[in-house]
Write a protein that holds these residues in place. Structure first.
Motif, PDB file in Angstrom:
ATOM      1  N   ILE A 151       9.873  37.506  28.343  1.00  0.00           N
ATOM      2  CA  ILE A 151      11.362  37.833  28.028  1.00  0.00           C
ATOM      3  C   ILE A 151      12.019  36.980  28.276  1.00  0.00           C
ATOM      4  CG2 ILE A 151      11.740  39.975  30.008  1.00  0.00           C
ATOM      5  CD1 ILE A 151      13.115  38.388  31.896  1.00  0.00           C
ATOM      6  N   PHE A 152      11.423  35.369  28.628  1.00  0.00           N
ATOM      7  CA  PHE A 152      11.901  33.823  28.380  1.00  0.00           C
ATOM      8  C   PHE A 152      11.281  33.608  27.183  1.00  0.00           C
ATOM      9  CE2 PHE A 152      14.804  34.979  32.621  1.00  0.00           C
ATOM     10  CZ  PHE A 152      16.143  35.459  31.484  1.00  0.00           C
ATOM     11  N   GLY A 153      10.332  34.012  26.904  1.00  0.00           N
ATOM     12  CA  GLY A 153       9.302  32.924  25.915  1.00  0.00           C
ATOM     13  C   GLY A 153       8.251  31.701  26.614  1.00  0.00           C
ATOM     14  N   ALA A 154       8.607  31.960  27.893  1.00  0.00           N
ATOM     15  CA  ALA A 154       7.614  30.722  28.727  1.00  0.00           C
ATOM     16  C   ALA A 154       7.496  31.090  30.063  1.00  0.00           C
ATOM     17  CB  ALA A 154       8.196  29.153  28.042  1.00  0.00           C
ATOM     18  N   ALA A 168      27.584  20.842  29.781  1.00  0.00           N
ATOM     19  CA  ALA A 168      28.316  20.836  30.943  1.00  0.00           C
ATOM     20  C   ALA A 168      28.505  22.277  31.624  1.00  0.00           C
ATOM     21  CB  ALA A 168      29.631  20.599  30.350  1.00  0.00           C
ATOM     22  N   ARG A 169      28.089  23.449  31.004  1.00  0.00           N
ATOM     23  CA  ARG A 169      28.287  24.406  31.240  1.00  0.00           C
ATOM     24  C   ARG A 169      27.071  24.343  33.287  1.00  0.00           C
ATOM     25  NH1 ARG A 169      26.864  30.793  28.269  1.00  0.00           N
ATOM     26  NH2 ARG A 169      27.096  31.731  30.190  1.00  0.00           N
ATOM     27  N   VAL A 170      26.287  23.938  32.264  1.00  0.00           N
ATOM     28  CA  VAL A 170      24.755  23.931  33.708  1.00  0.00           C
ATOM     29  C   VAL A 170      25.607  23.384  35.170  1.00  0.00           C
ATOM     30  CG1 VAL A 170      23.221  22.790  33.834  1.00  0.00           C
ATOM     31  CG2 VAL A 170      23.062  23.313  31.914  1.00  0.00           C
ATOM     32  N   GLN A 171      26.030  21.660  34.761  1.00  0.00           N
ATOM     33  CA  GLN A 171      26.789  20.844  35.359  1.00  0.00           C
ATOM     34  C   GLN A 171      28.022  22.181  36.042  1.00  0.00           C
ATOM     35  OE1 GLN A 171      27.924  17.718  33.434  1.00  0.00           O
ATOM     36  NE2 GLN A 171      27.543  16.385  34.631  1.00  0.00           N
ATOM     37  N   ASP A 173      17.743  44.137  37.838  1.00  0.00           N
ATOM     38  CA  ASP A 173      17.230  42.498  36.469  1.00  0.00           C
ATOM     39  C   ASP A 173      18.951  42.184  36.300  1.00  0.00           C
ATOM     40  OD1 ASP A 173      15.289  44.495  35.611  1.00  0.00           O
ATOM     41  OD2 ASP A 173      15.827  45.379  34.189  1.00  0.00           O
ATOM     42  N   ILE A 174      19.876  42.033  37.168  1.00  0.00           N
ATOM     43  CA  ILE A 174      20.673  41.358  37.430  1.00  0.00           C
ATOM     44  C   ILE A 174      20.607  39.969  37.360  1.00  0.00           C
ATOM     45  CG2 ILE A 174      21.448  41.378  39.610  1.00  0.00           C
ATOM     46  CD1 ILE A 174      24.141  41.355  39.036  1.00  0.00           C
ATOM     47  N   ALA A 175      19.689  39.268  37.842  1.00  0.00           N
ATOM     48  CA  ALA A 175      19.269  38.292  38.040  1.00  0.00           C
ATOM     49  C   ALA A 175      19.636  37.722  36.246  1.00  0.00           C
ATOM     50  CB  ALA A 175      18.829  37.493  38.453  1.00  0.00           C
ATOM     51  N   ASP A 176      17.859  38.327  35.855  1.00  0.00           N
ATOM     52  CA  ASP A 176      17.596  37.878  34.747  1.00  0.00           C
ATOM     53  C   ASP A 176      18.752  37.963  32.984  1.00  0.00           C
ATOM     54  OD1 ASP A 176      14.958  37.870  35.381  1.00  0.00           O
ATOM     55  OD2 ASP A 176      14.170  39.580  34.972  1.00  0.00           O
ATOM     56  N   GLU A 177      20.128  38.596  33.780  1.00  0.00           N
ATOM     57  CA  GLU A 177      20.150  38.708  32.323  1.00  0.00           C
ATOM     58  C   GLU A 177      21.538  37.807  32.823  1.00  0.00           C
ATOM     59  OE1 GLU A 177      22.150  43.042  32.373  1.00  0.00           O
ATOM     60  OE2 GLU A 177      20.268  43.966  32.470  1.00  0.00           O
ATOM     61  N   ALA A 195      20.463  34.205  31.390  1.00  0.00           N
ATOM     62  CA  ALA A 195      19.510  35.118  29.572  1.00  0.00           C
ATOM     63  C   ALA A 195      19.836  33.658  28.940  1.00  0.00           C
ATOM     64  CB  ALA A 195      19.764  36.050  28.999  1.00  0.00           C
ATOM     65  N   TRP A 196      21.194  33.553  29.456  1.00  0.00           N
ATOM     66  CA  TRP A 196      21.649  31.474  28.404  1.00  0.00           C
ATOM     67  C   TRP A 196      21.211  30.240  28.539  1.00  0.00           C
ATOM     68  CZ3 TRP A 196      24.373  27.780  29.991  1.00  0.00           C
ATOM     69  CH2 TRP A 196      24.388  27.782  31.857  1.00  0.00           C
ATOM     70  N   LEU A 197      20.624  30.911  29.916  1.00  0.00           N
ATOM     71  CA  LEU A 197      19.920  29.116  30.693  1.00  0.00           C
ATOM     72  C   LEU A 197      18.705  29.371  29.960  1.00  0.00           C
ATOM     73  CD1 LEU A 197      20.352  26.319  31.840  1.00  0.00           C
ATOM     74  CD2 LEU A 197      19.596  27.990  34.241  1.00  0.00           C
ATOM     75  N   TYR A 198      17.137  30.551  30.275  1.00  0.00           N
ATOM     76  CA  TYR A 198      16.202  30.626  30.828  1.00  0.00           C
ATOM     77  C   TYR A 198      16.058  30.790  28.604  1.00  0.00           C
ATOM     78  CZ  TYR A 198      15.993  30.262  35.494  1.00  0.00           C
ATOM     79  OH  TYR A 198      16.680  29.483  36.147  1.00  0.00           O
ATOM     80  N   GLY A 199      17.001  31.834  28.102  1.00  0.00           N
ATOM     81  CA  GLY A 199      16.449  31.772  27.055  1.00  0.00           C
ATOM     82  C   GLY A 199      16.582  31.062  26.070  1.00  0.00           C
ATOM     83  N   HIS A 200      17.294  30.431  26.403  1.00  0.00           N
ATOM     84  CA  HIS A 200      17.225  29.340  25.001  1.00  0.00           C
ATOM     85  C   HIS A 200      16.145  28.247  24.608  1.00  0.00           C
ATOM     86  CE1 HIS A 200      20.527  26.763  22.753  1.00  0.00           C
ATOM     87  NE2 HIS A 200      19.559  25.470  23.520  1.00  0.00           N
ATOM     88  N   ASP A 201      16.156  28.241  23.482  1.00  0.00           N
ATOM     89  CA  ASP A 201      14.445  27.557  22.700  1.00  0.00           C
ATOM     90  C   ASP A 201      15.157  26.523  21.606  1.00  0.00           C
ATOM     91  OD1 ASP A 201      12.767  26.522  21.704  1.00  0.00           O
ATOM     92  OD2 ASP A 201      11.847  28.821  20.686  1.00  0.00           O
TER      93      ASP A 201
END
Length: 393
Positions: free
Chosen positions: A93-96, A339-342, A376-380, A383-389
């Motif tokens: 789902i996240f590519g890695a 900044a969003r991750v912080q 699936d709530i945690a994955d959703e 997604a903005w964090l782990y799905g980023h490439d």
């Protein structure tokens, strides 16, 4: 083109490999006498593994890592599960994949990869004291009076960055009222109380802990965070005592107390928070990783965001002969995301330490319920964090 990188940690080494990929020559300077890390684990989420895949070192990292089956929230004293999220499908789902790696192993793998590619010079025992620049070049200055001259300078020199201090002045850090412990223990010492092959966060009143496995399951990693104000040193290498660590987690589940009993060394450091910087570029000089966006550990993204930085920085410089403009574009590309991750890490600090029964019910009750009706709530939400490439641009 030549990049001068100050700092031989995960961020600096990863950036050096990224520069090599895009055709740059690299000189990397590290203050320590040798490249390495004292024992501790690190979590590499899919967004970081995508960079390593682009650098063609992902298979070596996977071979030395552990792949957790799930992430899990548990109560610290009873061990009762609150929330379990399987993550073996993250590659789909996240590519890695999501991996746990020993810091020393990762540092060594990055160093070997850098040496094999032969377009980098690594110098240890080099204490940077500042930088200079003109219209055509930039240079790092060292305590022995020497200089390293290149087209750009990358300050990857960590949370107490000399490069950042010259660029922006002394940083403004706020003590969070939290102190962190860390330890590693061979699993064979732990018997039936060894951590499960998952990434577990254990919640308690005014404290929490995280456990997971390293080196294919042979080593257990522990990080514990306690609200206290009698230790305010931010050093990564200062030791506490076994008795102090056990006192902080007295009455907790045997997985936690056994791990602390069996650890040979117990390191602790105070957690300080910092606001996002409004700039981290000065002409031909740029900051990277902890030097510009240090993060509280509650999203496990500090190293991964530095890894992303290195790729984005090298990528921008590969396509723009105006180095000053490219560094400015790098800052714009990275500032809002980091900044969003912080902010997310800061928010989790309060989430993990509920002190009252009402607070626990209000916070952990919805987690438990969501795990039952919306698996699936945690994955959703991630997604903005782990799905980023960053390699896709």
């Amino acid at each position: 083109m030549k990049a001068i990188i100050t700092g031989g940690g995960i961020g600096g080494l990863s950036a050096a490999l990224c520069f090599q990929k895009f055709g740059w020559e690299v000189e990397l300077y590290e203050q320590a006498a040798e490249l390495g890390e004292i024992g501790a684990g690190i979590q590499i989420s899919p967004n970081g593994m995508k960079v390593f895949r682009a650098l063609e070192i992902d298979q070596q990292i996977e071979a030395s890592a552990s792949r957790p089956r799930a992430t899990q929230f548990r109560m610290g004293e009873s061990g009762r599960p609150i929330f379990t999220n399987p993550i073996t499908h993250y590659e789909d789902i996240f590519g890695a994949p999501y991996l746990h790696v020993h810091r020393a192993d990762l540092i060594n793998l990055l160093r070997v990869a850098l040496e094999e590619r032969k377009s980098a010079t690594v110098r240890t025992g080099a204490t940077v004291t500042g930088y200079g620049q003109d219209d055509d070049k930039a240079w790092a200055q060292f305590a022995d009076g020497s200089q390293a001259i290149g087209d750009i300078i990358v300050g990857a020199d960590g949370i107490h960055s000399v490069i950042r201090t010259q660029m922006l002045g002394a940083d403004e850090a706020r003590f969070t009222g939290n102190t962190a412990w860390r330890a590693t223990v061979p699993v064979e010492r732990l018997g039936r109380n060894a951590p499960l092959p998952v990434s577990s966060a254990w919640f308690g009143e005014g404290k929490h802990a995280v456990t997971y496995l390293l080196r294919g399951g042979a080593l257990a990693n522990f990080v514990g965070v306690v609200e206290r104000d009698d230790w305010q040193s931010e050093s990564w290498t200062e030791k506490g005592s076994r008795a102090e660590a056990l006192a902080d987690f007295a009455g907790w589940h045997p997985t936690i107390t056994t791990l602390l009993e069996q650890a040979d060394a117990h390191y602790r450091w105070a957690l300080f928070d910092r606001d996002p910087l409004e700039q981290w570029v000065d002409g031909r000089v740029a900051l990277l990783g902890d030097a510009c966006h240090p993060m509280l550990p509650f999203m496990a993204q500090g190293a991964v965001q530095a890894i992303e930085d290195g790729y984005v920085l090298a990528q921008h410089l590969s396509g723009d002969e105006d180095h000053r403009a490219a560094l400015g574009a790098y800052f714009k590309a990275r500032h809002d995301r980091t900044a969003r991750v912080q902010a997310a890490a800061r928010a989790n600090m309060g989430l993990f330490h509920q002190r009252t029964s009402a607070g626990k019910i209000r916070t952990y009750g919805p987690m438990w319920l969501a795990n039952k009706i919306w698996p699936d709530i945690a994955d959703e939400k991630l997604a903005w964090l782990y799905g980023h490439d960053v390699t896709a641009a």
